[in-house]
Design a protein around this motif. Structure first.
Motif, mmCIF file in Angstrom:
data_model
loop_
_atom_site.group_PDB
_atom_site.id
_atom_site.type_symbol
_atom_site.label_atom_id
_atom_site.label_comp_id
_atom_site.label_asym_id
_atom_site.label_seq_id
_atom_site.Cartn_x
_atom_site.Cartn_y
_atom_site.Cartn_z
ATOM 1 N N GLN A 1 0.819 -1.205 0.000
ATOM 2 C CA GLN A 1 0.000 0.000 0.000
ATOM 3 C C GLN A 1 0.859 1.264 0.000
ATOM 4 N N THR A 2 2.005 1.211 0.690
ATOM 5 C CA THR A 2 2.907 2.378 0.649
ATOM 6 C C THR A 2 3.474 2.561 -0.744
ATOM 7 N N ASP A 3 3.793 1.481 -1.433
ATOM 8 C CA ASP A 3 4.270 1.598 -2.819
ATOM 9 C C ASP A 3 3.189 2.174 -3.721
ATOM 10 N N GLU A 4 1.947 1.773 -3.490
ATOM 11 C CA GLU A 4 0.844 2.334 -4.290
ATOM 12 C C GLU A 4 0.730 3.841 -4.073
ATOM 13 N N ILE A 5 0.818 4.276 -2.815
ATOM 14 C CA ILE A 5 0.708 5.711 -2.528
ATOM 15 C C ILE A 5 1.863 6.467 -3.154
ATOM 16 N N LEU A 6 3.066 5.931 -3.071
ATOM 17 C CA LEU A 6 4.215 6.596 -3.690
ATOM 18 C C LEU A 6 4.053 6.667 -5.201
ATOM 19 N N ALA A 7 3.450 5.641 -5.797
ATOM 20 C CA ALA A 7 3.190 5.681 -7.238
ATOM 21 C C ALA A 7 2.210 6.791 -7.580
ATOM 22 N N ARG A 8 1.196 6.974 -6.758
ATOM 23 C CA ARG A 8 0.228 8.038 -7.021
ATOM 24 C C ARG A 8 0.856 9.423 -6.832
ATOM 25 N N ILE A 9 1.745 9.550 -5.854
ATOM 26 C CA ILE A 9 2.435 10.832 -5.666
ATOM 27 C C ILE A 9 3.280 11.162 -6.889
ATOM 28 N N ASP A 10 4.062 10.180 -7.380
ATOM 29 C CA ASP A 10 4.879 10.414 -8.575
ATOM 30 C C ASP A 10 4.020 10.696 -9.794
ATOM 31 N N LEU A 11 2.848 10.047 -9.857
ATOM 32 C CA LEU A 11 1.947 10.314 -10.975
ATOM 33 C C LEU A 11 1.465 11.755 -10.954
ATOM 34 N N ARG B 1 6.788 9.744 -14.519
ATOM 35 C CA ARG B 1 6.200 8.507 -15.037
ATOM 36 C C ARG B 1 7.046 7.291 -14.708
ATOM 37 N N LYS B 2 8.352 7.394 -14.837
ATOM 38 C CA LYS B 2 9.233 6.266 -14.571
ATOM 39 C C LYS B 2 9.164 5.838 -13.103
ATOM 40 N N SER C 1 -6.640 -10.431 -4.776
ATOM 41 C CA SER C 1 -7.894 -9.698 -4.822
ATOM 42 C C SER C 1 -7.709 -8.203 -5.030
ATOM 43 N N GLU C 2 -6.499 -7.666 -4.793
ATOM 44 C CA GLU C 2 -6.251 -6.231 -4.909
ATOM 45 C C GLU C 2 -5.522 -5.859 -6.195
ATOM 46 N N ARG C 3 -5.145 -6.842 -6.993
ATOM 47 C CA ARG C 3 -4.328 -6.537 -8.155
ATOM 48 C C ARG C 3 -5.098 -5.884 -9.279
ATOM 49 N N GLY C 4 -6.429 -6.064 -9.315
ATOM 50 C CA GLY C 4 -7.211 -5.441 -10.370
ATOM 51 C C GLY C 4 -7.099 -3.936 -10.354
ATOM 52 N N GLY C 5 -7.250 -3.306 -9.165
ATOM 53 C CA GLY C 5 -7.129 -1.862 -9.069
ATOM 54 C C GLY C 5 -5.731 -1.378 -9.371
ATOM 55 N N LEU C 6 -4.718 -2.143 -8.971
ATOM 56 C CA LEU C 6 -3.332 -1.749 -9.252
ATOM 57 C C LEU C 6 -3.015 -1.842 -10.739
ATOM 58 N N LEU C 7 -3.558 -2.841 -11.407
ATOM 59 C CA LEU C 7 -3.355 -2.941 -12.858
ATOM 60 C C LEU C 7 -4.011 -1.772 -13.576
ATOM 61 N N GLU C 8 -5.172 -1.344 -13.089
ATOM 62 C CA GLU C 8 -5.820 -0.162 -13.672
ATOM 63 C C GLU C 8 -4.973 1.085 -13.454
ATOM 64 N N LEU C 9 -4.371 1.216 -12.259
ATOM 65 C CA LEU C 9 -3.466 2.341 -11.996
ATOM 66 C C LEU C 9 -2.272 2.295 -12.936
ATOM 67 N N LYS C 10 -1.733 1.109 -13.184
ATOM 68 C CA LYS C 10 -0.598 0.987 -14.100
ATOM 69 C C LYS C 10 -0.972 1.428 -15.503
ATOM 70 N N ARG C 11 -2.175 1.071 -15.950
ATOM 71 C CA ARG C 11 -2.623 1.502 -17.276
ATOM 72 C C ARG C 11 -2.770 3.011 -17.343
ATOM 73 N N GLN C 12 -3.240 3.626 -16.265
ATOM 74 C CA GLN C 12 -3.345 5.085 -16.239
ATOM 75 C C GLN C 12 -1.971 5.744 -16.340
ATOM 76 N N ILE C 13 -0.982 5.172 -15.635
ATOM 77 C CA ILE C 13 0.374 5.740 -15.687
ATOM 78 C C ILE C 13 0.964 5.599 -17.082
ATOM 79 N N GLU C 14 0.772 4.420 -17.685
ATOM 80 C CA GLU C 14 1.311 4.203 -19.025
ATOM 81 C C GLU C 14 0.648 5.084 -20.060
ATOM 82 N N ALA C 15 -0.619 5.476 -19.820
ATOM 83 C CA ALA C 15 -1.323 6.331 -20.773
ATOM 84 C C ALA C 15 -0.867 7.780 -20.722
ATOM 85 N N ARG C 16 -0.130 8.170 -19.672
ATOM 86 C CA ARG C 16 0.309 9.556 -19.544
ATOM 87 C C ARG C 16 1.388 9.884 -20.581
#
Length: 1007
Positions: free
Chosen positions: A960-970, A975-976, A992-1007
Motif C-alpha cells: 500500500q505504501t508503494d501504491e501511494i508513492l506511485a500516485r504521488i509520482d503520478l 512517469r518512470k 484480490s487487490e491486483r485489479g485496481g493496481l493494474l488499472e493504476l498501471k494503465r493510467q500511468i502508461e497512458a500519460r
C-alpha cells in the motif's frame, strides 16, 4: 424435476453472486402451474383431494397452520409490499413461500409409486455433479465470471460458499443411500460387474461433493454435516442392527469432532496444521478465542430483545405501530427485518450494511411470522420426523411429541444460560434435533419393537427415510447459523414431501430395474415378457429429458460470455464454449464442465437399467446431447440478431437492444424447460403408474401451463425482466456511463414500477450524473426527487430512502443559486434527521449532515455535535470512513462539497489517531491520511506521512505504501518512478487487490 434442476443450477453473469431472483422466478411459475393443475383436477373430479393413505393428520394440521401464520403475518406486516413480494436480495416473500409449499403439496398428492421417488432422488443427485465440478474449478482460480483476481472460496452456482455447503449437506445422505443400494445390489441388476461400476461411480460422486464442500470453506455447514452424518449413520445402524457399524461410526465422528476442536484451539500448532491442510477458515468454526461469533451473537441478542420489547417501533413518516402488543405472536411480517431491527441495533463492523436476516432459522421465523408461525414450522418438522420413523419400520409412541418438546425446551434454556439470551434459538434447534434422534433410538429399543417390521427390514424405502431425516436434521442445524435461500428451501420441501410419500408407497417393494428372466407359467410355458422388460430402448427418450435440462441450464450460462462484435452464430457458439471473460481461465474450461456433466448425469438417469457401454446409454447420450446442441444453436442465432451492438455512452439504445436479447434468451430457456417437463410427464403417463387416463391428465397439464403463464408472468417473470434491466443499468453505472445508465434504469422502473430498489438505483444514477453535468444538475436532481417520492411514501417510510433523498438535497444545495441554497439545505437536513431517528447510530447520516451544516447552513456547533456522534458509532473503523470522505470528495464537482468532505476526512483521521494506541493500526490510518493529502494536492505532506507509516506498517501491507508513492509520482509527472512503485505494489499485493493496481498501471502508461 424442473425445479430440482433449475433452482440450484441456474447462474448468470448479469447478476453475479445474486442469482436468487433468476432462481425464484421459475419456482413461482412452477408453483402457479401446480396450483392451477390442482384446481383443474378438483374441478374435473368435483371434490377436494383427500389425505393420502398412510399419512397422519398432524402433518396436514401443522402444514395448514404454517400457511395461516404466513398469511396472517403478511396481512399485519409493517411493510406489506416487502412481505408479499420479498426483498430484492432474497425474494422470499409470501408469494415465494406459497409457491414452494404448493410444489410440496403437488409432490405429496401426485407422486404415486416408487419410480417417481427414485427419479426425483436421481435428479437431485445429478445436479450436484456440475455444481461440485464448478466449485473445484473456482478453487483452482479459473472462474470465468471473475475477470481479475479470483475467489478465496468456492461458490459454484449457489452464489455464496455457505449456501453451496448447505445444499451439498442436504444431498450427501441421498448419495450415501444410493451408494449403499449399488453395493447391496440384487441378482437381477446386472451382476457383479454392474454393481462394481455403480459403486465406483457413486464413490466418485460422493468425493466430488465432499471436495466441493471443503472448497466452500464455510463453517456453519460443518456442524450441519456432523449432525447429518450422525443421524444417517446411527439411524441405519439402528434399523439394520449392525452394531459394529455403530462403533465404527462413533469412532469416526469422535475423531472428526476432536480434530475440529483441535484446529479451533488458540494455539500456534493448531493454526499451523489448519493452514497446512488448507483448512484455515474452518479453524474459526467454534471461535474459542473470541468466546463465540460476535456478529451472530450481537444479532441474535438484538432479535430477542426486539421481540420481547414492549416499545413500539416508530414510522419515520409519522405514527407508531398499533399492533405492537401482538408482534411476539404474529411477527412483524416476512422480509421486514432490515426496516425494523435498525431502530434497535446496527452491527457496526459491516460498513453499516443493513441485515435482512438474523442468521438463525428459529429467530428469523419468530420475527417474521411470530411465535405461532415458528411453532407451526417446528411442529411440522417434528411431524415429518415421526412419519420418517414409521417409514423406517419402527413404531412411534404417543410420547414422542412430549419428548421432543422437552428436549427442545431444555436445549433452549441451557444455551441461553451459557451463551446469553440470544443463543436460545440455537439451543431450541439443537434440542429439537437431539429430541428427534432420541425418539428414533427409543423406537428402535422399545419393548415389543426391538426388531423392525419384517416387510421393512433393510428395505430401500426404510433406508431412504433415514437419509431424508438426516438431510432435514442437518438443514435445521445449519440454518441455525445462517438462513435458507431458494435452493435449500425448495430442497427442504421436496425432501419433506418424499418422507410423507413414502408412507403411501414405501410398502411396495421397488421393481427390478433391469430385464428379469421370464418366469414359467403353470402350463410349463414361459410367460411373455412385457415390452418394458424386453426393449432396451423403452423410455430412453424420456430418461434423456433430465440430463438435457441440466445441459441447457449450463449452456445458458456459458453462451453469455463476450457475444458482442460477432457476425455469425458459429462464432458466438465457439466463443461461448472456449473464450472466457477471465483471461486466466483455460480455453477448454467449458468443456471440462460440460462433458463430465453430460456423461455422469446420463449414467445417473440410467438408474441401473443398463451399463455405461450399452446401446441404451449411447442413445440416451445422443438424445440429450442433441437437445443441448439445438438449444445452443438457437441461442447463438438469437444472439446474432442483436447485431453485435456494443454498450455506448452515446447510444443507450444499443444497451437496451442487448437487454432485450438477453431477456428473450432467458424466456426461451424457461419455455424449453417447461416443454421438456411436459414431454417427460406425458411420456410417462404423468406418474409412471400406468394410468389409463393419461391423455386427459396431459390435457389438464397443458391447460394448466397455458392458464398459469400470464399469472406466472405477473408474480415472477416480470420481476426477472426488471432485474435483468437493472443489472445492466448497474453495469453501465459502474463504467460511469451516466446517460446509458439513466435510460436503462428508467426502463427497469417502467417494467416494475412498484420496486423500491429500482427507484433508488435510478435516483442514485441521476445524482451521479448531476455531479458530472453541472449545467443540467437542477433538472436531473428534480427528476431524482420525483422518482423517489413514491418510494418514500411506500411502507410508511420504513426504508433508507431518506439517505438517498438527503444526498440529493445536499448535491442540490451545492449546485443551485444562493436564493435556493438555504431551502435545499434545510430539506436535506430534514431528510437526514428522519433517517437518524429511524436508524440510531447511522454514521452515514451524521457525516453527511455534518457537511451540510458546516458548508451550507453555517452551523459549526451542530456540525461538531453530529461529527462526534458519528465518531462514537464508528467502532474503530476510522480508515474506512476516511476513505468514504475521500471518495465523496473526489466525486464532488462543487468546491464547497470537495472542501467539506476533505476537512471531514482529516478530522476522522485525527480522531482515529487519538483512539488507536497500536502502532500497526495507527500506521494504516496514516496511509489513508496520505491518500487524503494526495486528493487535496498536498504532495509533500503525503510523502512525509507515508514515510512515517512505512516504518510501522505490517509486512503484508507494504504494497500500500508503494501504491501511494506511485500516485504521488503520478501527480508530479514522474512517469518512470510511478511505474517502478506500482510494479512493486503489484508484486506484493494479494490477488484480490491486483485489479485496481493494474488499472493504476494503465493510467500511468497512458500519460
Amino acid at each position: 424435476m424442473s425445479a430440482a434442476v433449475v433452482v440450484p443450477l441456474f447462474l448468470t453473469e448479469e447478476a453475479y453472486r445474486t442469482f436468487t431472483p433468476y432462481k425464484v422466478g421459475p419456482v413461482r411459475l412452477l408453483g402457479v402451474i401446480v396450483t392451477v393443475a390442482i384446481a383443474i383436477h378438483i374441478g374435473i373430479r368435483r371434490r377436494l383431494p383427500t389425505v393420502p393413505g398412510g399419512m397422519r393428520r398432524s402433518s396436514w394440521v401443522t402444514f395448514a397452520a404454517l400457511i395461516g401464520a404466513q398469511v396472517l403475518a403478511t396481512l399485519f406486516s409493517v411493510s406489506p409490499h416487502a412481505s408479499v413480494w420479498g426483498g430484492q436480495d432474497s425474494w422470499q416473500g409470501l408469494i415465494t413461500s406459497l409457491a414452494e409449499m404448493m410444489i410440496f403439496l403437488g409432490v405429496v398428492l401426485y407422486l404415486n409409486d416408487w419410480s417417481q421417488i427414485d427419479r426425483l432422488v436421481n435428479t437431485i443427485i445429478a445436479t450436484t455433479i456440475p455444481i461440485g465440478l464448478y466449485a473445484l474449478v473456482q478453487a483452482l482460480g479459473f472462474d470465468p465470471l471473475i475477470v481479475e483476481g479470483g475467489l478465496q472460496r468456492g461458490i459454484s452456482t449457489l452464489g455464496t460458499g455457505i449456501h453451496l455447503a448447505a445444499y451439498l449437506t442436504m444431498v450427501m445422505p441421498l448419495t450415501w443411500w444410493r451408494l449403499a443400494q449399488e453395493a447391496k445390489g440384487s441378482p437381477g441388476e446386472g451382476g457383479r460387474r454392474g454393481r462394481t461400476g455403480g459403486v465406483i461411480f457413486y464413490v466418485a460422486a460422493a468425493a466430488v461433493q465432499v471436495a466441493a464442500f471443503l472448497c466452500a470453506q464455510s463453517r456453519g455447514p460443518v456442524l450441519g454435516l456432523l449432525a447429518t452424518a450422525t443421524i444417517a449413520g446411527f439411524g441405519w445402524t439402528l434399523i439394520l442392527h449392525r452394531w459394529r457399524w455403530a462403533m465404527a461410526m462413533g469412532a469416526v465422528l469422535g475423531l472428526a469432532v476432536a480434530f475440529l476442536c483441535f484446529v479451533n484451539l488458540p494455539l500456534a500448532a493448531s493454526k499451523s496444521v489448519a493452514n497446512a491442510l488448507h483448512l484455515g477458515r474452518f479453524a474459526g468454526t467454534l471461535q474459542l478465542a473470541e468466546g463465540g461469533d460476535p456478529f451472530r451473537k450481537g444479532h441474535w441478542t438484538a432479535g430477542v430483545d426486539l421481540m420481547t420489547s414492549r416499545l413500539p417501533i416508530a414510522f419515520p413518516n409519522g405514527g407508531k405501530d398499533t399492533w405492537s402488543t401482538l408482534r411476539p405472536w404474529i411477527g412483524f411480517g416476512p422480509e421486514t427485518l432490515e426496516a425494523v431491527l435498525p431502530q434497535r441495533y446496527i452491527w457496526a463492523n459491516t460498513a453499516l450494511t443493513l441485515e435482512y436476516r438474523l442468521h438463525n432459522r428459529v429467530l428469523d421465523l419468530w420475527f417474521s411470522i411470530g411465535a405461532l408461525g415458528a411453532a407451526s414450522f417446528l411442529a411440522f418438522f417434528v411431524s415429518v420426523w415421526t412419519h420418517g420413523i414409521e417409514n423406517a419400520g419402527l413404531r412411534r409412541t404417543s410420547f414422542d411429541w412430549v419428548t421432543i418438546a422437552l428436549a427442545a425446551g431444555i436445549g433452549g434454556v441451557l444455551f441461553a444460560t451459557i451463551g446469553g439470551r440470544g443463543f436460545a434459538g440455537l439451543g431450541l434447534a439443537v434440542g429439537l434435533v437431539a429430541g428427534c434422534m432420541l425418539c428414533l433410538v427409543i423406537a428402535a429399543y422399545r419393548r415389543g419393537s426391538t426388531e423392525p417390521l419384517p416387510e421393512k427390514k433393510g428395505s430401500p424405502a426404510g433406508l431412504l427415510a433415514i437419509a431424508l431425516m438426516a438431510a432435514l436434521g442437518g438443514h435445521l442445524i445449519e440454518t441455525s447459523f445462517s438462513f435458507p435461500v431458494s435452493a435449500t428451501s425448495l430442497l427442504f420441501w421436496l425432501e419433506a414431501a418424499m418422507v410423507l410419500v413414502l408412507m403411501r408407497v414405501g410398502d411396495n417393494e421397488p421393481k427390478p430395474l433391469l430385464a428379469a428372466t421370464p418366469q414359467k407359467a403353470r402350463s410349463g410355458r414361459p410367460k411373455a415378457a412385457k415390452r418394458s422388460d424386453v426393449d432396451p430402448l423403452h423410455g430412453v427418450w424420456l430418461d434423456a429429458c433430465g440430463p438435457a435440462l441440466i445441459l441447457i441450464t449450463i449452456l445458458f450460462a456459458f453462451l453469455q460470455f463476450d457475444p458482442s462484435g460477432t457476425s455469425d452464430f458459429l462464432t458466438v457458439l465457439g466463443r461461448g464454449l472456449t473464450k472466457m471473460r477471465n483471461s486466466q481461465a483455460p480455453s477448454h474450461l467449458a468443456w471440462l464442465l460440460l462433458i463430465p456433466t453430460w456423461l455422469a448425469t446420463n449414467y445417473i438417469f440410467l438408474n441401473r437399467r443398463a451399463g455405461p457401454g450399452s446401446l441404451r446409454y449411447v442413445v440416451q447420450l445422443a438424445v440429450s446431447g442433441a437437445i443441448g446442441l439445438a438449444f445452443a444453436v438457437v441461442v447463438a442465432v438469437q444472439t446474432t440478431t442483436i447485431g453485435g451492438l456494443r454498450i455506448s455512452a452515446d447510444l443507450p439504445e444499443a444497451a437496451l437492444a442487448q437487454i432485450a436479447g438477453y431477456q428473450t434468451r432467458y424466456f426461451l430457456y424457461v419455455g424449453i424447460a417447461l416443454a421438456l417437463v411436459f414431454f417427460a410427464a406425458v411420456g410417462r403417463g404423468l406418474g409412471g403408474n400406468g394410468s389409463k387416463s393419461w391423455v386427459r391428465e396431459a390435457t389438464m397439464l397443458l391447460v394448466a401451463i397455458c392458464v398459469a403463464l400470464p399469472l406466472g408472468w405477473f408474480v415472477g417473470l416480470r420481476q426477472i425482466r426488471g432485474d435483468i434491466t437493472a443489472a445492466w443499468g448497474r453495469r453501465l453505472f459502474s463504467d460511469r456511463q451516466w446517460r446509458s445508465s439513466t435510460a436503462v434504469l428508467a426502463r427497469s422502473v417502467q417494467e416494475v414500477p412498484e420496486s423500491l430498489d429500482y427507484r433508488r438505483g435510478l435516483a442514485w444514477t441521476l445524482l451521479q450524473r448531476a455531479a458530472a453535468e453541472p449545467e443540467s444538475a437542477g433538472w436531473l436532481l428534480d427528476q431524482a426527487e420525483t422518482n423517489l417520492g413514491p418510494a418514500l411514501v411506500q411502507d410508511h417510510g420504513l426504508n433508507t430512502v431518506g439517505l438517498d433523498l438527503g444526498r440529493i438535497y445536499l448535491q442540490w444545495a451545492a449546485v443551485t443559486g444562493a436564493d435556493e441554497r438555504l431551502k435545499r439545505a434545510k430539506q436535506g437536513e430534514a431528510a437526514f434527521d428522519r433517517l437518524q431517528h429511524f436508524v440510531p447510530g447511522h454514521t452515514l447520516a451524521w457525516l453527511e449532515d455534518a457537511v451540510l451544516d458546516e458548508q451550507f447552513l453555517h452551523q459549526p456547533l451542530d456540525a461538531e455535535q453530529k461529527f462526534l456522534k458519528a465518531v462514537a458509532a464508528m467502532a474503530q473503523r476510522y480508515g474506512y470512513w476516511a476513505q468514504y470522505c475521500r471518495e465523496h470528495a473526489a466525486a464532488s464537482r462543487s468546491p464547497e462539497l470537495h472542501r467539506g468532505y476533505l476537512n471531514l476526512g482529516f478530522r476522522v483521521i485525527d480522531a482515529g489517531l487519538r483512539d488507536n494506541r497500536s502502532p500497526a493500526a495507527a500506521a494504516m490510518i496514516r496511509l489513508e491520511q496520505a491518500r487524503l493529502h494526495i486528493e487535496a494536492n498536498q504532495l509533500d505532506e503525503a510523502l512525509a506521512v507515508t514515510a512515517q507509516a512505512r516504518s510501522a506498517v505490517a509486512v503484508e501491507n507494504l504494497w500500500q505504501t508503494d501504491e501511494i508513492l506511485a500516485r504521488i509520482d503520478l501527480r508530479r509527472g514522474d512517469r518512470k518512478g510511478a511505474l517502478d512503485f506500482v510494479g512493486k505494489a503489484i508484486a506484493g499485493a494479494p490477488t484480490s487487490e491486483r485489479g485496481g493496481l493494474l488499472e493504476l498501471k494503465r493510467q500511468i502508461e497512458a500519460r
